[in-house]
Design a protein around this motif. Structure first.
Motif, PDB file in Angstrom:
ATOM      1  N   PRO A 296       1.130  -1.126   0.098  1.00 40.01           N
ATOM      2  CA  PRO A 296      -0.030  -0.416   0.064  1.00 40.01           C
ATOM      3  C   PRO A 296       1.338   1.444   0.286  1.00 40.01           C
ATOM      4  CG  PRO A 296      -0.077  -1.305   2.019  1.00 40.01           C
ATOM      5  CD  PRO A 296       0.809  -1.703   1.348  1.00 40.01           C
ATOM      6  N   GLN A 297       1.113   1.928  -1.462  1.00 46.45           N
ATOM      7  CA  GLN A 297       2.419   2.536  -0.859  1.00 46.45           C
ATOM      8  C   GLN A 297       1.836   4.013  -0.670  1.00 46.45           C
ATOM      9  OE1 GLN A 297       5.076   2.889  -3.105  1.00 46.45           O
ATOM     10  NE2 GLN A 297       4.608   1.368  -3.549  1.00 46.45           N
ATOM     11  N   ALA A 298       3.004   4.871   0.111  1.00 51.99           N
ATOM     12  CA  ALA A 298       2.098   6.458   1.160  1.00 51.99           C
ATOM     13  C   ALA A 298       1.643   7.529   0.109  1.00 51.99           C
ATOM     14  CB  ALA A 298       3.382   6.915   1.739  1.00 51.99           C
ATOM     15  N   SER A 299       0.856   7.929   0.322  1.00 54.89           N
ATOM     16  CA  SER A 299       0.819   8.948  -0.524  1.00 54.89           C
ATOM     17  C   SER A 299       0.964   9.732  -0.646  1.00 54.89           C
ATOM     18  CB  SER A 299      -0.972   9.253  -0.391  1.00 54.89           C
ATOM     19  OG  SER A 299      -0.904  10.177   1.522  1.00 54.89           O
ATOM     20  N   ARG A 300       0.623  11.000  -1.946  1.00 49.57           N
ATOM     21  CA  ARG A 300       1.763  11.962  -2.045  1.00 49.57           C
ATOM     22  C   ARG A 300       1.683  12.910  -1.006  1.00 49.57           C
ATOM     23  NH1 ARG A 300      -0.102  10.973  -6.723  1.00 49.57           N
ATOM     24  NH2 ARG A 300       1.610   9.697  -8.674  1.00 49.57           N
ATOM     25  N   GLU A 301       0.367  13.256  -0.329  1.00 49.82           N
ATOM     26  CA  GLU A 301       0.347  13.921   0.323  1.00 49.82           C
ATOM     27  C   GLU A 301       0.961  13.966   1.494  1.00 49.82           C
ATOM     28  OE1 GLU A 301      -3.929  15.630   2.756  1.00 49.82           O
ATOM     29  OE2 GLU A 301      -3.989  14.702   1.670  1.00 49.82           O
ATOM     30  N   ASP A 302       0.913  12.229   2.183  1.00 47.35           N
ATOM     31  CA  ASP A 302       1.649  11.802   3.686  1.00 47.35           C
ATOM     32  C   ASP A 302       2.944  12.631   3.670  1.00 47.35           C
ATOM     33  OD1 ASP A 302      -0.409  11.097   5.128  1.00 47.35           O
ATOM     34  OD2 ASP A 302      -1.041   9.148   3.970  1.00 47.35           O
ATOM     35  N   ARG A 303       3.568  12.042   2.214  1.00 45.82           N
ATOM     36  CA  ARG A 303       4.882  11.955   2.307  1.00 45.82           C
ATOM     37  C   ARG A 303       5.620  13.667   2.131  1.00 45.82           C
ATOM     38  NH1 ARG A 303       8.182   8.722  -1.947  1.00 45.82           N
ATOM     39  NH2 ARG A 303      10.274   9.134  -1.149  1.00 45.82           N
ATOM     40  N   PHE A 304       4.783  14.232   1.908  1.00 47.40           N
ATOM     41  CA  PHE A 304       4.601  16.042   0.996  1.00 47.40           C
ATOM     42  C   PHE A 304       5.067  16.472   2.828  1.00 47.40           C
ATOM     43  CE2 PHE A 304       3.043  19.817   1.654  1.00 47.40           C
ATOM     44  CZ  PHE A 304       4.177  20.931   1.052  1.00 47.40           C
ATOM     45  N   LEU A 305       4.191  15.942   3.578  1.00 43.06           N
ATOM     46  CA  LEU A 305       3.811  16.317   5.427  1.00 43.06           C
ATOM     47  C   LEU A 305       4.566  15.848   5.805  1.00 43.06           C
ATOM     48  CD1 LEU A 305       0.036  16.933   5.793  1.00 43.06           C
ATOM     49  CD2 LEU A 305       1.351  18.412   5.462  1.00 43.06           C
ATOM     50  N   ALA A 306       5.293  14.805   5.472  1.00 42.74           N
ATOM     51  CA  ALA A 306       5.571  14.346   6.437  1.00 42.74           C
ATOM     52  C   ALA A 306       6.989  14.648   6.412  1.00 42.74           C
ATOM     53  CB  ALA A 306       5.848  13.195   6.709  1.00 42.74           C
ATOM     54  N   ASN A 307       7.810  14.619   5.197  1.00 39.01           N
ATOM     55  CA  ASN A 307       8.792  15.800   5.049  1.00 39.01           C
ATOM     56  C   ASN A 307       8.486  16.987   5.341  1.00 39.01           C
ATOM     57  OD1 ASN A 307      11.492  15.791   3.207  1.00 39.01           O
ATOM     58  ND2 ASN A 307      10.258  16.933   2.751  1.00 39.01           N
ATOM     59  N   LEU A 308       8.116  17.337   5.311  1.00 38.57           N
ATOM     60  CA  LEU A 308       7.733  18.982   5.981  1.00 38.57           C
ATOM     61  C   LEU A 308       8.005  18.653   7.204  1.00 38.57           C
ATOM     62  CD1 LEU A 308       7.700  22.284   4.807  1.00 38.57           C
ATOM     63  CD2 LEU A 308       4.234  21.001   5.847  1.00 38.57           C
ATOM     64  N   VAL A 309       7.669  18.255   8.009  1.00 40.05           N
ATOM     65  CA  VAL A 309       7.405  18.214   9.044  1.00 40.05           C
ATOM     66  C   VAL A 309       9.034  17.656  10.423  1.00 40.05           C
ATOM     67  CG1 VAL A 309       7.106  16.661  11.517  1.00 40.05           C
ATOM     68  CG2 VAL A 309       5.558  17.911  10.375  1.00 40.05           C
ATOM     69  N   ASP A 310       9.683  16.926   9.246  1.00 42.80           N
ATOM     70  CA  ASP A 310      11.404  16.858   8.828  1.00 42.80           C
ATOM     71  C   ASP A 310      12.109  17.693   8.910  1.00 42.80           C
ATOM     72  OD1 ASP A 310      10.949  14.021  10.558  1.00 42.80           O
ATOM     73  OD2 ASP A 310      10.403  13.509   8.265  1.00 42.80           O
ATOM     74  N   SER A 311      11.551  18.483   8.321  1.00 42.81           N
ATOM     75  CA  SER A 311      12.766  19.321   7.868  1.00 42.81           C
ATOM     76  C   SER A 311      12.901  20.648   8.995  1.00 42.81           C
ATOM     77  CB  SER A 311      11.836  19.864   7.146  1.00 42.81           C
ATOM     78  OG  SER A 311      11.858  19.257   5.158  1.00 42.81           O
ATOM     79  N   PHE A 312      11.599  20.885   9.673  1.00 43.55           N
ATOM     80  CA  PHE A 312      11.447  21.880  10.764  1.00 43.55           C
ATOM     81  C   PHE A 312      12.066  21.336  12.387  1.00 43.55           C
ATOM     82  CE2 PHE A 312       9.721  23.692   7.310  1.00 43.55           C
ATOM     83  CZ  PHE A 312      10.580  24.865   6.635  1.00 43.55           C
ATOM     84  N   VAL A 313      11.140  20.095  12.250  1.00 40.30           N
ATOM     85  CA  VAL A 313      11.143  19.895  14.102  1.00 40.30           C
ATOM     86  C   VAL A 313      12.215  19.889  14.509  1.00 40.30           C
ATOM     87  CG1 VAL A 313      11.074  17.344  13.233  1.00 40.30           C
ATOM     88  CG2 VAL A 313      10.179  18.536  15.412  1.00 40.30           C
ATOM     89  N   VAL A 314      13.837  19.415  13.642  1.00 41.90           N
ATOM     90  CA  VAL A 314      14.595  19.064  15.032  1.00 41.90           C
ATOM     91  C   VAL A 314      15.277  20.975  15.031  1.00 41.90           C
ATOM     92  CG1 VAL A 314      16.835  18.919  14.507  1.00 41.90           C
ATOM     93  CG2 VAL A 314      14.890  17.117  13.821  1.00 41.90           C
ATOM     94  N   PHE A 315      15.026  21.912  14.576  1.00 38.51           N
ATOM     95  CA  PHE A 315      15.393  22.967  14.825  1.00 38.51           C
ATOM     96  C   PHE A 315      14.334  23.885  15.643  1.00 38.51           C
ATOM     97  CE2 PHE A 315      16.787  21.339  10.414  1.00 38.51           C
ATOM     98  CZ  PHE A 315      18.282  21.476  10.660  1.00 38.51           C
TER      99      PHE A 315
END
Length: 212
Positions: free
Chosen positions: A60-79
């Protein structure tokens, strides 16, 4: 024959369909065939089946929306902790004029960012997930459905694409555009032989470790 949980032994008398001399330890979740431990295989949907069903199982492939939102969170959460600490330091320094009071706030922010970075690495090594992916209930696996190593995630999915992006300015854009292909795999997925799938519904409560 009903589909049974592959973790539990289906019957004390059942024998493996492929090794009649061996006691079955599970039943395939797709076809119900009794199999021994050696015949169970990880499939691309994150479950274990008999060999024939594992080869046919599609992830069951991850949706494009889920991948975008996950990447958005990962791009900022550490900082976030570092930025909060930096702002708090500036405000404290402005109000008191004493660095001895404001400096610990910055150091606390740096420590918080390092802890979040370590947490990201831990989740990636354990479940093929980041904080963003855990939030969206998706994870990274190999193309055969097996667990992806932390070295493959760090080196082939992150470091190598970063280097290529510095050398080839358009690499980042090309990498992102590939998500719109039918298989929803970016260039870094091809480099690492990985794909991003949805976490099965029955696993989402605890998001357990996933290893092939």
């Amino acid at each position: 024959m009903s589909h049974m949980d592959p973790i539990a032994s289906p019957s004390l008398d059942a024998c493996c369909a492929f090794h009649p001399e061996t006691t079955a330890t599970a039943a395939c979740q797709r076809c119900g065939t009794f199999v021994c431990h050696h015949c169970l295989q990880w499939a691309r949907d994150g479950r274990r089946y008999c060999g024939a069903c594992a080869a046919r199982a599609l992830p069951p492939q991850a949706s494009r929306e889920d991948r975008f939102l996950a990447n958005l969170v990962d791009s900022f959460v550490v900082f976030v902790p570092f930025i909060v600490g930096l702002v708090a330091m500036a405000i404290t320094d402005e109000l008191t004029g004493q660095e001895v009071l404001s400096l610990p706030l910055l150091l606390g922010g740096i420590l918080g960012s390092l802890l979040l970075c370590g947490l990201q690495i831990y989740y990636a090594a354990t479940n093929g997930q980041s904080l963003g992916k855990r939030w969206r209930h998706i994870r990274v696996v190999r193309m055969d459905g097996s667990h992806v190593s932390i070295a493959r995630i760090l080196l082939l999915r992150n470091l190598l694409p970063g280097i290529l992006n510095q050398v080839l300015c358009v690499f980042g854009l090309a990498d992102a555009i590939c998500i719109f292909r039918e298989d929803r795999r970016c260039i870094h997925d091809y480099l690492a032989d990985t794909q991003v799938i949805q976490v099965p519904e029955h696993e989402r409560a605890g998001t357990p470790s996933y290893r092939g």
